[in-house]
Scaffold this motif. Sequence first.
Motif, PDB file in Angstrom:
ATOM      1  N   LYS A 241       0.617  -1.005   0.250  1.00  0.00           N
ATOM      2  CA  LYS A 241      -0.041  -0.054   0.030  1.00  0.00           C
ATOM      3  C   LYS A 241       0.859   1.328   0.053  1.00  0.00           C
ATOM      4  O   LYS A 241       0.471   2.285  -0.424  1.00  0.00           O
ATOM      5  N   LEU A 242       2.187   1.120   0.508  1.00  0.00           N
ATOM      6  CA  LEU A 242       2.955   2.256   0.457  1.00  0.00           C
ATOM      7  C   LEU A 242       4.040   2.691  -0.696  1.00  0.00           C
ATOM      8  O   LEU A 242       4.420   3.556  -0.906  1.00  0.00           O
ATOM      9  N   LEU A 243       3.579   1.634  -1.684  1.00  0.00           N
ATOM     10  CA  LEU A 243       4.507   1.673  -2.868  1.00  0.00           C
ATOM     11  C   LEU A 243       3.593   2.072  -4.166  1.00  0.00           C
ATOM     12  O   LEU A 243       2.474   1.660  -4.171  1.00  0.00           O
ATOM     13  N   SER A 244       4.198   2.556  -5.040  1.00  0.00           N
ATOM     14  CA  SER A 244       3.515   2.610  -6.544  1.00  0.00           C
ATOM     15  C   SER A 244       3.513   1.641  -7.112  1.00  0.00           C
ATOM     16  O   SER A 244       4.246   0.570  -7.143  1.00  0.00           O
ATOM     17  N   GLN A 245       2.714   1.392  -8.284  1.00  0.00           N
ATOM     18  CA  GLN A 245       2.752   0.112  -9.195  1.00  0.00           C
ATOM     19  C   GLN A 245       3.938   0.073  -9.920  1.00  0.00           C
ATOM     20  O   GLN A 245       4.138  -1.017 -10.630  1.00  0.00           O
TER      21      GLN A 245
END
Length: 606
Positions: A241-245
Amino acid sequence: MEKEDILIVDDTPENLRFLSTLLMKQGYSIRKALSGQMALTAVQTVAPDLILLDIMMLSMDGYEVCEKLKADPETAAIPVIFLSALSEAFDKVKAFSVGGADYITKPFQFEEVLARVQNQLELRAAKIQNQQLNAQLEERVKERTLQLEVANQELRREINERMLLQEQLLKMALYDNLTGLPNRVLFMERLEQALKGSKERPEEAFAVLFLDCDRFKVVNDSLGHLAGNELLISLARRLEKLLSQHDTLARLGGDEFAIILTNIENISSVLFVADRILQSFSSPFQLNRQEIFINASIGIALSNINYELPEHLLRDADIAMYRAKTLGKGQYQIFDPKMHDAVIQVLQLENDLRKAIERQEFIVHYQPIIALDTSKIVGFEALVRWHHSQRGMVAPSLFIPVAEETGLINQIGNWVLREACHQLQQWYQEKQSDYPLFMSVNLSARQFAQPDLIEQIDQILAETQLNPQSLKLEITESVLMNNTQSVKAIMQQLRERKIQLCIDDFGTGYSSLSYLYNFPVDTLKIDRSFISYLDEKADSLGLIPAIMKIAQTLKMSVIAEGIETSEQLAQLKYLNCEFGQGYLFSKAVEGKKATNLIALDSREYR
């Protein structure tokens, strides 16, 4: 439908009546046994579908009965549910290790008994059905095999195709089975792509974060692997949830995770993500049965044109992570080339340590331990020193941790123990002292875990002819917290040999008072960090009076280490501390100088 047959084993008739009445009302066929031997006889006569087995029985306890059942192939498959009162010392690990399937605590709860019984019977029925299905399937396979013998060549071709397909599937296994995240293989492929991209387009910078959970092993060991796996899954979801795709999050193995942050603008954007990750760990992880708090240490490696291999980037992030752990955990560190140099220095130190053992570069120094009321020397602490052939004296704080980590401490510690015992016996033979002295020798946690520790000590005492009563072994509190049953057994063997036991650095570790009651300890050694706060003020005594009271209650002696000033000595005398050591009396000295100290001490008191 045939009734399930349940055997209840309990030497308390009231429990038998209660359980049999309860289960017969549910339509089960019940047999009863008042002892372990009766139970074994009943099982041999007719094997039941389920056994409810009380643990605490007089002639043969439930553990032994279960072991005998599991040792017999005819009865090994019968599920056993242990019965134990909450007030009894119930060892769940032992219960499951001897073959127990479940347990029910007393006083019995109606719903719990029925639920656990029904669950085990359903499991047994499912296993039996599965076995029957397997037998039917095997029969069908045999028939099919006979039919296909005429097409054997075709079958071989199909097998070869399947083997090729399996190899392709293995190559596709790029994801972690537990968390569903990319595994190390896929991570390294993406890291290689990122590195190649940054070479072609230097403006596309990226960073690698290496994350390791602090104290995960404690959770895993205390709550079990299922809870540990649940925590890892929860952790993976939180990190996602803390990272981008565009970023890559992978589980490398165990509790180690790695992240590739792509298209970073500057170092601040990387640190922003690292801070968010650490902040997210401030919230508990909701497991099935409880909340768990856990921290993480993060190492960061930034891409640059000097990197040629993806392995080097991951290595440097790993080094930075260990630096973060060393500095206190729960933080991040950015890789600096000096960190790599430090790792190389540790590796070099390890190599030098191995050579030092072969070349016998170690020496033992002895620090006198003083009776504070008489100022007489009553013993010595043996301390290892390393005289490097090129670097001179190497500080113990540098080489002892490396020796601990590599296991070389076992060889070094064994040698120190032999030298110290030999030195004390030599003083006795030379009649250097008019009264008995003791020799205090440190044993590390790693040494204490050796399976042949007692044999080593026995051999050294036999070689040196030293009276075991003259030997005092110092261990830290952490030793007592690991595998307590094994440690207790070793300490009991040492006590039988009349070897004294001392808790070193008392008050700085776990400080659980319960172990002082459970283990045969003779002496507490107050850590120098407490002594350093002593001065003329009464309010500077800190925890020392409490430690003295504990020792007095448990009839243990106390040694204060690190005494450096007359004020500290006066305060300790006021507190009736019996023994002490420190620079105020003497630093640790080599054997000859220690001999001179004994001689001088003896002349003063003749």
